[in-house]
Motif scaffolding. Structure first.
Motif, PDB file in Angstrom:
ATOM      1  N   ARG A 276       4.453 -26.812 -10.705  1.00  0.00           N
ATOM      2  CA  ARG A 276       3.299 -27.665 -10.438  1.00  0.00           C
ATOM      3  C   ARG A 276       3.746 -28.743  -9.466  1.00  0.00           C
ATOM      4  NH1 ARG A 276       1.184 -31.055 -13.765  1.00  0.00           N
ATOM      5  NH2 ARG A 276      -0.960 -30.675 -13.265  1.00  0.00           N
ATOM      6  N   GLY A 278       5.035 -32.182  -8.137  1.00  0.00           N
ATOM      7  CA  GLY A 278       6.005 -33.125  -8.718  1.00  0.00           C
ATOM      8  C   GLY A 278       7.191 -32.433  -9.359  1.00  0.00           C
ATOM      9  N   VAL A 279       7.243 -31.095  -9.252  1.00  0.00           N
ATOM     10  CA  VAL A 279       8.326 -30.375  -9.924  1.00  0.00           C
ATOM     11  C   VAL A 279       9.672 -30.747  -9.301  1.00  0.00           C
ATOM     12  CG1 VAL A 279       8.177 -28.332  -8.435  1.00  0.00           C
ATOM     13  CG2 VAL A 279       9.042 -28.112 -10.759  1.00  0.00           C
ATOM     14  N   LEU A 280      10.656 -30.828 -10.161  1.00  0.00           N
ATOM     15  CA  LEU A 280      11.992 -31.204  -9.714  1.00  0.00           C
ATOM     16  C   LEU A 280      12.796 -29.924  -9.451  1.00  0.00           C
ATOM     17  CD1 LEU A 280      13.222 -34.018  -9.535  1.00  0.00           C
ATOM     18  CD2 LEU A 280      14.112 -33.709 -11.850  1.00  0.00           C
ATOM     19  N   PRO A 309       8.524 -37.121 -22.105  1.00  0.00           N
ATOM     20  CA  PRO A 309       7.098 -37.470 -22.270  1.00  0.00           C
ATOM     21  C   PRO A 309       6.223 -37.174 -21.048  1.00  0.00           C
ATOM     22  CG  PRO A 309       8.464 -39.447 -22.084  1.00  0.00           C
ATOM     23  CD  PRO A 309       9.385 -38.297 -21.958  1.00  0.00           C
ATOM     24  N   PHE A 310       6.841 -36.853 -19.896  1.00  0.00           N
ATOM     25  CA  PHE A 310       6.072 -36.492 -18.688  1.00  0.00           C
ATOM     26  C   PHE A 310       6.641 -35.146 -18.218  1.00  0.00           C
ATOM     27  CE2 PHE A 310       6.455 -41.115 -18.907  1.00  0.00           C
ATOM     28  CZ  PHE A 310       5.160 -41.561 -18.701  1.00  0.00           C
ATOM     29  N   SER A 313       6.281 -29.087 -15.532  1.00  0.00           N
ATOM     30  CA  SER A 313       6.528 -27.647 -15.707  1.00  0.00           C
ATOM     31  C   SER A 313       7.636 -27.342 -16.706  1.00  0.00           C
ATOM     32  CB  SER A 313       6.892 -26.994 -14.376  1.00  0.00           C
ATOM     33  OG  SER A 313       6.419 -27.700 -13.300  1.00  0.00           O
ATOM     34  N   SER A 315      10.882 -28.581 -16.653  1.00  0.00           N
ATOM     35  CA  SER A 315      12.227 -28.463 -16.052  1.00  0.00           C
ATOM     36  C   SER A 315      13.338 -28.960 -16.968  1.00  0.00           C
ATOM     37  CB  SER A 315      12.319 -29.289 -14.770  1.00  0.00           C
ATOM     38  OG  SER A 315      11.256 -29.025 -13.941  1.00  0.00           O
ATOM     39  N   ASP A 376       2.873 -33.904 -22.089  1.00  0.00           N
ATOM     40  CA  ASP A 376       2.278 -34.269 -20.801  1.00  0.00           C
ATOM     41  C   ASP A 376       0.786 -34.471 -21.012  1.00  0.00           C
ATOM     42  OD1 ASP A 376       3.370 -33.700 -17.612  1.00  0.00           O
ATOM     43  OD2 ASP A 376       1.203 -33.917 -17.930  1.00  0.00           O
ATOM     44  N   VAL A 377       0.206 -35.377 -20.240  1.00  0.00           N
ATOM     45  CA  VAL A 377      -1.215 -35.652 -20.402  1.00  0.00           C
ATOM     46  C   VAL A 377      -2.059 -34.480 -19.883  1.00  0.00           C
ATOM     47  CG1 VAL A 377      -1.647 -36.806 -18.178  1.00  0.00           C
ATOM     48  CG2 VAL A 377      -2.834 -37.595 -20.245  1.00  0.00           C
ATOM     49  N   ASP A 455      -1.326 -38.256 -23.900  1.00  0.00           N
ATOM     50  CA  ASP A 455      -0.709 -39.424 -23.283  1.00  0.00           C
ATOM     51  C   ASP A 455       0.604 -39.723 -24.016  1.00  0.00           C
ATOM     52  OD1 ASP A 455      -1.054 -42.029 -21.628  1.00  0.00           O
ATOM     53  OD2 ASP A 455      -0.579 -42.681 -23.677  1.00  0.00           O
ATOM     54  N   PHE A 456       1.623 -40.162 -23.274  1.00  0.00           N
ATOM     55  CA  PHE A 456       2.945 -40.344 -23.885  1.00  0.00           C
ATOM     56  C   PHE A 456       2.918 -41.312 -25.071  1.00  0.00           C
ATOM     57  CE2 PHE A 456       2.688 -43.812 -20.889  1.00  0.00           C
ATOM     58  CZ  PHE A 456       3.271 -44.855 -21.580  1.00  0.00           C
ATOM     59  N   ASN A 478      10.783 -37.731 -15.818  1.00  0.00           N
ATOM     60  CA  ASN A 478      10.500 -37.991 -14.414  1.00  0.00           C
ATOM     61  C   ASN A 478       9.082 -38.574 -14.379  1.00  0.00           C
ATOM     62  OD1 ASN A 478      10.426 -37.773 -11.628  1.00  0.00           O
ATOM     63  ND2 ASN A 478      10.209 -35.541 -11.589  1.00  0.00           N
ATOM     64  N   GLN A 489      -3.474 -36.701  -9.261  1.00  0.00           N
ATOM     65  CA  GLN A 489      -3.988 -37.297 -10.485  1.00  0.00           C
ATOM     66  C   GLN A 489      -4.847 -38.520 -10.219  1.00  0.00           C
ATOM     67  OE1 GLN A 489      -0.653 -37.522 -13.345  1.00  0.00           O
ATOM     68  NE2 GLN A 489      -1.615 -35.664 -14.129  1.00  0.00           N
TER      69      GLN A 489
HETATM   70  C1  LIG Z   1       6.571 -36.250 -11.663  1.00  0.00           C
HETATM   71  S1  LIG Z   1       5.658 -35.217 -12.745  1.00  0.00           S
HETATM   72  C2  LIG Z   1       6.897 -34.556 -13.790  1.00  0.00           C
HETATM   73  C3  LIG Z   1       7.524 -33.371 -13.189  1.00  0.00           C
HETATM   74  C4  LIG Z   1       8.449 -32.617 -14.098  1.00  0.00           C
HETATM   75  N1  LIG Z   1       9.707 -33.326 -14.299  1.00  0.00           N
HETATM   76  C5  LIG Z   1       8.715 -31.223 -13.503  1.00  0.00           C
HETATM   77  O1  LIG Z   1       9.833 -30.981 -13.002  1.00  0.00           O
HETATM   78  O2  LIG Z   1       7.802 -30.419 -13.498  1.00  0.00           O
HETATM   79  C6  LIG Z   1       4.857 -36.397 -13.733  1.00  0.00           C
HETATM   80  C7  LIG Z   1       4.024 -35.825 -14.868  1.00  0.00           C
HETATM   81  O3  LIG Z   1       3.504 -36.920 -15.613  1.00  0.00           O
HETATM   82  C8  LIG Z   1       2.266 -36.524 -16.189  1.00  0.00           C
HETATM   83  N2  LIG Z   1       1.534 -37.734 -16.603  1.00  0.00           N
HETATM   84  C9  LIG Z   1       0.844 -38.620 -15.845  1.00  0.00           C
HETATM   85  N3  LIG Z   1       0.350 -39.604 -16.616  1.00  0.00           N
HETATM   86  C10 LIG Z   1       0.739 -39.370 -17.892  1.00  0.00           C
HETATM   87  C11 LIG Z   1       0.556 -40.033 -19.130  1.00  0.00           C
HETATM   88  N4  LIG Z   1      -0.147 -41.164 -19.208  1.00  0.00           N
HETATM   89  N5  LIG Z   1       1.124 -39.503 -20.228  1.00  0.00           N
HETATM   90  C12 LIG Z   1       1.831 -38.343 -20.161  1.00  0.00           C
HETATM   91  N6  LIG Z   1       2.018 -37.658 -19.015  1.00  0.00           N
HETATM   92  C13 LIG Z   1       1.494 -38.170 -17.892  1.00  0.00           C
HETATM   93  C14 LIG Z   1       1.620 -35.714 -15.073  1.00  0.00           C
HETATM   94  O4  LIG Z   1       0.652 -34.820 -15.592  1.00  0.00           O
HETATM   95  C15 LIG Z   1       2.828 -35.004 -14.450  1.00  0.00           C
HETATM   96  O5  LIG Z   1       2.954 -33.700 -14.929  1.00  0.00           O
END
Ligand SMILES: C[S@@+](CC[C@H](N)C(=O)[O-])C[C@H]1O[C@@H](n2cnc3c(N)ncnc32)[C@H](O)[C@@H]1O
Length: 579
Positions: A276, A278-280, A309-310, A313, A315, A376-377, A455-456, A478, A489
């Motif tokens: 998705r 933002g994937v690392l 908490p975020f 995908s 990772s 993840d939200v 939400d986290f 991340n 988003q």
């Molecule tokens: C930078 S991405 C993480 C990428 C992940 N490390 C990867 O490699 O796929 C940030 C994630 O935070 C989630 N996000 C945004 N707001 C959030 C919230 N309030 N609570 C939980 N997750 C949230 C988004 O849906 C997104 O998937």
């Protein structure tokens, strides 16, 4: 073990040289040293071919591995470059006559770099390199023909120029013969089908028409013949074997040749095909896991408790599980270019791969209590994580007894979409059911990896009560940042500031999270409107600094002892401003 010692050149992700060194040390590849070359830091490792296999299938951080062919040589002009290229041990890396009999090979891809040198035209350098590589093969065959001639087993010697002309013609003929043979096969296959032909203006005519038009006219190919020829040409090209990419660097009038060991960059580990925004990259993911010490801590304490908490995908979740089990990366089914090197030890490599994939010989961590949680939200993110978990065969690792899921409480809240690993629900054929209905009366469940959508903060407060306030837990995550987060988003600056603020406030509630929370965030100066450090209002120490898809990011460790430092710096700023 092979007697030949190679010099391997490894490319770490920018900024992660030390982390790669640390990883190589843990793989017992200790004779490695970092070097700075034309602005980029690389790491050189010396060792036999076995070291390459180990790095290829066990290094999670290296992004490219090349072999340096000999020491650098002088290349102050075209002639000198040509002469010195001729002296290199190409026979170790380019297919030998026996291999040429078995397969047809493509000319290797080439790349040239030059810096502070008289030879500055990269295209010219590449042309010399390609000419040299072609000539090497012809000269080798020429020598063989001379020897045969001397022994009376071959035809009389001929001058090199004539031999070269004949060699090139023969090669071209061989290729054309191969294409013609395929065309014939194709035509025979479609013999029964109705034959339509086209004339030179592109009109369709009956085949009988051509026969009646007699001699003197250009032979018109049938449509099937044209199609078959085109298909055969494509197939012929597809069947050509690809050998290692060759790179030539000329720095300060000294040249060196680097031979590639893979077809693509190594940042894919093979566990995560579904991604998705933002994937690392897997190499960066592995570096963060290594620096957060989760693995070392788990091996030491017998507990691997992780919450992302975020999780996006998934990772961090999947890679952590694979890292603790020392699972091989890049378990390629197909060939890698080094398998065509004449010096390659085929049998030993096959044995090495077999052992790597043998469940009996794999590292077992069934004594370690594993609890990996992702949330993840976004529901789509959770679905992507589920697909990646399925793809990476986590259930197989459990079935083979490498890890053991334990009975524990899970978030039992109908408002939270959740999915657990392993899925203990089977259909009548004994297959794991694809969709598992949650039984909300249940309070605990046999699990190892859990995914929740929410939400986290709401997930976190429920997790806290299930985990004795995150006792022995590590958070590795991340957070959202950058343009993609804004686009995908619709996060405004204020939204991001609020996420950072709420996240900081949340972790400050749980003392056990201090020094055990690692956050990857975009690096900004402290006063920036999107500074994660500032809005989270916690103390952070910088563990890593690197580039994630062009954005400068850092891995931060939650450490309240850093707060006073930040306050002092701010005080200093204020004092300077007041002066
Ligand atoms: C930078 S991405 C993480 C990428 C992940 N490390 C990867 O490699 O796929 C940030 C994630 O935070 C989630 N996000 C945004 N707001 C959030 C919230 N309030 N609570 C939980 N997750 C949230 C988004 O849906 C997104 O998937």
């Amino acid at each position: 073990m092979s007697a030949t010692i190679f010099t391997y050149r490894l490319r770490p992700p920018v900024g992660l040289e030390k982390t790669l060194m640390k990883e190589l040390k843990s793989l017992n590849l200790v004779n490695s040293k970092p070097r700075k070359l034309t602005g980029r830091k690389i790491i050189e490792v010396q060792g036999p071919e076995e070291s390459l296999w180990k790095m290829m299938h066990k290094s999670r951080i290296a992004e490219d591995i090349q072999v340096r062919m000999t020491q650098p040589f002088r290349a102050r002009g075209e002639k000198e470059l040509e002469q010195n290229l001729e002296k290199l041990p190409w026979h170790c890396y380019l297919p030998n006559p026996q291999q040429q009999q078995e397969h047809m090979f493509k000319m290797p891809q080439t790349r040239a770099k030059t810096h502070s040198s008289k030879l500055y035209h990269t295209q010219l350098i590449r042309d010399i390199l390609i000419k040299s590589m072609t000539e090497i093969q012809i000269k080798r065959d020429f020598k063989i023909s001379l020897l045969k001639g001397m022994n009376g087993k071959g035809p009389q010697n001929m001058p090199y120029k004539q031999f070269k002309k004949q060699w090139l013609e023969k090669k071209e003929r061989k290729e054309q013969d191969d294409i013609d043979r395929r065309v014939k096969e194709k035509i025979q296959e479609s013999d029964d089908e109705e034959e339509n032909t086209i004339d030179i203006d592109g009109h369709t005519i009956e085949s009988t028409q051509i026969e009646s038009e007699g001699k003197g006219r250009r032979k018109i190919k049938t449509l099937d013949e044209i199609k078959a020829e085109l298909k055969s040409k494509i197939e012929f090209k597809k069947n050509l074997k690809t050998i290692s990419r060759i790179q030539i660097n000329i720095v300060k009038d000294r040249g060196e040749i680097l031979v590639g060991t893979s077809y693509e960059d190594l940042h894919k580990h093979g566990y995560k095909p579904f991604v998705r925004w933002g994937v690392l990259k897997e190499t960066l993911t592995a570096a963060c896991i290594l620096e957060s010490n989760i693995i070392a801590k788990a091996n030491h304490t017998g507990k691997l408790y992780l919450w992302d908490p975020f999780c996006g995908s998934g990772s961090f979740l999947i890679e952590t599980l694979m890292m603790i089990l020392e699972q091989p990366v890049r378990n390629f089914d197909g060939n890698l270019p080094f398998q065509y090197w004449p010096v390659h030890q085929r049998e030993q490599y096959e044995k090495f791969k077999e052992e790597l994939n043998d469940y009996q010989k794999m590292v077992k961590k069934d004594q370690i209590d594993i609890q990996i949680i992702g949330s993840d939200v976004s529901q789509k993110a959770i679905e992507t994580s589920i697909k990646n978990c399925d793809h990476s065969d986590i259930e197989k690792l459990i079935q083979r007894g490498l890890v053991a899921p334990r009975l524990r409480g899970f978030i039992n809240n109908p408002m939270i979409f959740s999915s657990h690993w392993p899925k203990y629900s089977y259909d009548e054929n004994g297959e794991a059911a694809t969709s598992v209905l949650m039984d909300f009366k249940q309070t605990d469940r046999n699990q190892l990896l859990s995914l929740y959508q929410g939400d986290f903060q709401s997930i976190g407060s429920q997790l806290a009560s299930l985990t004795e306030n995150f006792q022995d837990f590590t958070i590795l995550t991340n957070v959202p940042y950058g343009e993609q987060s804004k686009e995908k988003q619709r996060h405004t600056d204020t939204d991001l500031q609020n996420i950072y603020r709420r996240f900081g406030k949340f972790i400050r509630n749980y003392p056990s999270l201090e020094k055990n929370t690692f956050v990857l965030a975009q690096s900004h100066h402290y006063g920036h409107k999107l500074s994660f450090e500032k809005f989270s209002n916690c103390g952070w120490s910088k563990e890593l600094n690197f580039s994630n898809g062009g954005l400068s990011v850092h891995l931060l460790k939650f450490d309240m002892s850093q707060v006073s430092e930040v306050k002092q710096t701010l005080q200093a700023y204020k004092e300077i401003a007041a002066m």
